[in-house]
Design an enzyme around this catalytic site. Structure first.
Site, PDB file in Angstrom:
ATOM      1  N   LYS A 197      13.422  -6.439  -4.649  1.00  0.00           N
ATOM      2  CA  LYS A 197      12.138  -7.114  -4.471  1.00  0.00           C
ATOM      3  C   LYS A 197      11.033  -6.067  -4.462  1.00  0.00           C
ATOM      4  CE  LYS A 197       9.433  -8.238  -1.168  1.00  0.00           C
ATOM      5  NZ  LYS A 197       8.103  -8.190  -1.850  1.00  0.00           N
ATOM      6  N   GLY A 249       8.295   1.467   3.362  1.00  0.00           N
ATOM      7  CA  GLY A 249       7.033   0.799   3.663  1.00  0.00           C
ATOM      8  C   GLY A 249       6.547   1.177   5.046  1.00  0.00           C
ATOM      9  N   SER A 250       5.766   0.289   5.636  1.00  0.00           N
ATOM     10  CA  SER A 250       5.138   0.588   6.916  1.00  0.00           C
ATOM     11  C   SER A 250       6.152   0.579   8.053  1.00  0.00           C
ATOM     12  CB  SER A 250       4.043  -0.436   7.216  1.00  0.00           C
ATOM     13  OG  SER A 250       4.607  -1.698   7.521  1.00  0.00           O
ATOM     14  N   THR A 251       5.837   1.316   9.104  1.00  0.00           N
ATOM     15  CA  THR A 251       6.696   1.342  10.284  1.00  0.00           C
ATOM     16  C   THR A 251       6.792  -0.041  10.910  1.00  0.00           C
ATOM     17  OG1 THR A 251       6.216   3.675  10.712  1.00  0.00           O
ATOM     18  CG2 THR A 251       6.995   2.364  12.564  1.00  0.00           C
ATOM     19  N   ALA A 252       5.694  -0.787  10.933  1.00  0.00           N
ATOM     20  CA  ALA A 252       5.712  -2.125  11.540  1.00  0.00           C
ATOM     21  C   ALA A 252       6.683  -3.044  10.813  1.00  0.00           C
ATOM     22  CB  ALA A 252       4.306  -2.720  11.530  1.00  0.00           C
ATOM     23  N   THR A 253       6.643  -3.040   9.472  1.00  0.00           N
ATOM     24  CA  THR A 253       7.567  -3.881   8.709  1.00  0.00           C
ATOM     25  C   THR A 253       8.994  -3.386   8.861  1.00  0.00           C
ATOM     26  OG1 THR A 253       5.820  -4.376   7.109  1.00  0.00           O
ATOM     27  CG2 THR A 253       8.080  -4.828   6.439  1.00  0.00           C
ATOM     28  N   GLY A 254       9.183  -2.084   8.895  1.00  0.00           N
ATOM     29  CA  GLY A 254      10.516  -1.534   9.096  1.00  0.00           C
ATOM     30  C   GLY A 254      11.121  -1.970  10.418  1.00  0.00           C
ATOM     31  N   GLU A 271      12.759   4.029   5.206  1.00  0.00           N
ATOM     32  CA  GLU A 271      11.874   5.179   5.006  1.00  0.00           C
ATOM     33  C   GLU A 271      10.470   4.682   5.281  1.00  0.00           C
ATOM     34  OE1 GLU A 271       9.160   7.302   3.891  1.00  0.00           O
ATOM     35  OE2 GLU A 271       9.744   6.969   1.812  1.00  0.00           O
ATOM     36  N   CYS A 305       3.491   8.580   1.561  1.00  0.00           N
ATOM     37  CA  CYS A 305       3.984   8.593   2.937  1.00  0.00           C
ATOM     38  C   CYS A 305       4.094  10.009   3.480  1.00  0.00           C
ATOM     39  CB  CYS A 305       5.326   7.871   3.031  1.00  0.00           C
ATOM     40  SG  CYS A 305       6.596   8.548   1.946  1.00  0.00           S
ATOM     41  N   GLU A 402      -1.395   5.983  10.630  1.00  0.00           N
ATOM     42  CA  GLU A 402      -1.319   6.300   9.208  1.00  0.00           C
ATOM     43  C   GLU A 402      -2.426   5.565   8.455  1.00  0.00           C
ATOM     44  OE1 GLU A 402       2.196   6.805   5.944  1.00  0.00           O
ATOM     45  OE2 GLU A 402       2.147   4.904   7.029  1.00  0.00           O
TER      46      GLU A 402
END
Length: 498
Positions: A197, A249-254, A271, A305, A402
């Protein structure tokens, strides 16, 4: 517009204008959903394409195809050398399509055509060939056992690596095709099947990859591509037939993915973000240090990143360093990605442009000083002037969050212990760089910098053989190198009594 602006080729214009569907089970398929996503050219803000916003039914079809292909062994049961041969053919086709892919990436993502040619499309084949070779390097080990349950019995024990199953690969928008390949290639080399995706903002090159993979001989169902937004990704991660998620992607989504994964111990590689320091000691030569800082902080318009968004400079060279850096930044030219002479290009989307300006405004409100840039150019497209800030307190959001744009803080330090403390004062730990010609200090300080990659006298250099990933909230697992196979295989121990 520059006289050197690249005109998209007829093949690129034809590809972008076509009806974009989902690639599932080896075919381009339509789905019942009427939902769609607009795709924009960041240089103009104009819509250039439309893709499907994949719903639960689309995800179900793609995972079913990947699961069926894995269970049938159509890919995993091939001789490793045969998988390698097909993946090498895939790399050849990507290489042959270099200019087309570079133009599509630039039109969709906004980046410089120079970067797209050299990095996105240009470096991809080398990475692909490296990973293709790993298909024949998957191995276990034999070992003696120390405790015998039956007196006089003999045992032979060994381990084997087996493909993990269906891999959900979720790629970001900053290097859409290249990072997609970082995810799908190790999975394919190991014998897994994949549902990719891409980011809803930059889906186009992933669809082109699907065509090239099929042309190379990757069997139907082994690689599937579903376009869609965050809900599409969440549905994919939640499917119980998915054995592994690899996400950049972002830390929040991770963290959100990790919470979903925890309920069934789903394997993940994450990552995530970086708030990366670059430390310039007093002996750092300015003729190398300033160009290094420019490359580390503003490459791909800061949408990296690993970018060096926090610069710490020794008191002895601070004034000269800041003058040279801010002067160079102020002189950088803005322009569309298809203009090879432009040094700063638009950001990926209007939403991200607004987010970056919000970071700059909050930094101003907190007392940081803008010494270069910081304004919104009066032109169409999603541009942000490259920006240098000083007087940013370590507690301010600009020093901790970030930004993922062309924005850097420059901070003076009085002694090197202070520099190390400031560099490590972050919840993230993806990369860092140390700039010095002092070998003793290099050997002393590198182990004390809490980051997954530490560069010395360079920044943003990566290689297929060098593992990449982060400490702390910058993620879990590593990409690149033979270690990348660990995340897409299960380790099985076998013990034979005889």
């Amino acid at each position: 517009m520059s006289a050197q602006t690249v005109a998209p080729s007829p093949a690129v214009e034809s590809f972008i204008a076509r009806e974009h569907r989902l690639f599932i089970g080896g075919d381009w398929v339509s789905v019942s959903t009427s939902a769609s996503l607009a795709v924009f050219n960041p240089a103009t803000g104009e819509q250039i394409a439309t893709v499907v916003n994949g719903d639960a039914q689309a995800v179900e079809r793609a995972v079913s195809a990947a699961h069926a292909a894995f269970e049938s062994g159509v890919w995993s049961s091939l001789l490793p050398a045969e998988r390698e041969r097909i993946l090498l053919r895939f790399a050849d086709l990507v290489e042959a399509s270099n200019e087309e892919i570079a133009q599509i990436e630039t039109l969709n993502q906004g980046k410089s055509i120079n970067i797209a040619r050299m990095i996105d499309a240009g470096a991809a084949p080398s990475y692909m060939r490296y990973v293709a070779g790993l298909a024949t390097k998957i191995r276990g080990e034999t070992f003696d056992v120390s405790i015998g349950a039956i007196p006089g019995a003999r045992y032979t024990a060994y381990t084997r690596r087996e493909p993990i199953g269906v891999v959900a690969a979720i790629a970001p928008w900053n290097f859409p095709m290249l990072i997609a390949l970082w995810k799908i290639m190790p999975a394919l080399a190991a014998g897994c099947t994949v549902v990719l995706k891409p980011s809803e903002v930059t889906p186009l090159t992933a669809l082109r990859l699907a065509e090239l993979a099929a042309e190379a001989g990757v069997p139907a169902g082994v690689l599937n591509v579903v376009t869609g937004d965050g809900k599409t990704g969440a549905t994919l991660v939640s499917d119980p037939r998915v054995s592994k998620v690899t996400f950049t992607g972002s830390t929040a989504t991770g963290k959100a993915i990790a919470r979903i994964a925890a309920d069934r111990m789903l394997r993940t590689s994450l990552e995530l973000g970086g708030k990366n320091p670059a430390i310039f000691l007093k002996d750092a030569p300015l003729d190398r240090a300033v160009p290094g800082a420019l490359m580390g902080s503003f490459f791909n318009n800061g949408q990296v990143c690993a970018a060096s968004s926090r610069i710490y400079v020794a008191r002895e060279i601070y004034s000269d360093f800041l003058d040279m850096l801010s002067g160079a930044v102020s002189g950088m030219t803005l322009g569309a990605g298809l203009d090879p002479t432009a040094q700063i290009n638009p950001l990926v989307s209007a939403g991200h442009q607004a987010k970056v300006f919000d970071h700059i405004q909050r930094a101003r409100s907190d007392g940081a000083k803008v010494v270069a840039g910081g304004e919104r150019p009066d032109r169409p497209g999603y541009y942000v002037q490259p920006t240098v800030l000083t007087d940013a307190d370590p507690s301010h959001s600009i020093s901790r969050d970030e930004v993922f744009g062309p924005v850097v803080t420059v901070t003076l330090f009085h002694d090197e212990e202070e520099a190390l403390r400031l560099a490590n004062d972050t919840n993230m730990g993806l990369t860092a760089s140390l700039w010095t010609n002092d070998l003793q200090k290099t050997l002393d300080y590198v182990p004390r910098i809490k980051a997954g990659t530490v560069w010395v006298n360079t920044h943003n250099f990566i290689d297929p053989n060098m593992p990449f990933g982060g400490y702390k909230e910058s993620g879990l697992g590593r990409e690149f190198g033979i270690d990348a196979l660990d995340g897409v295989t299960e380790l099985k121990s076998v013990c034979l009594a005889h």
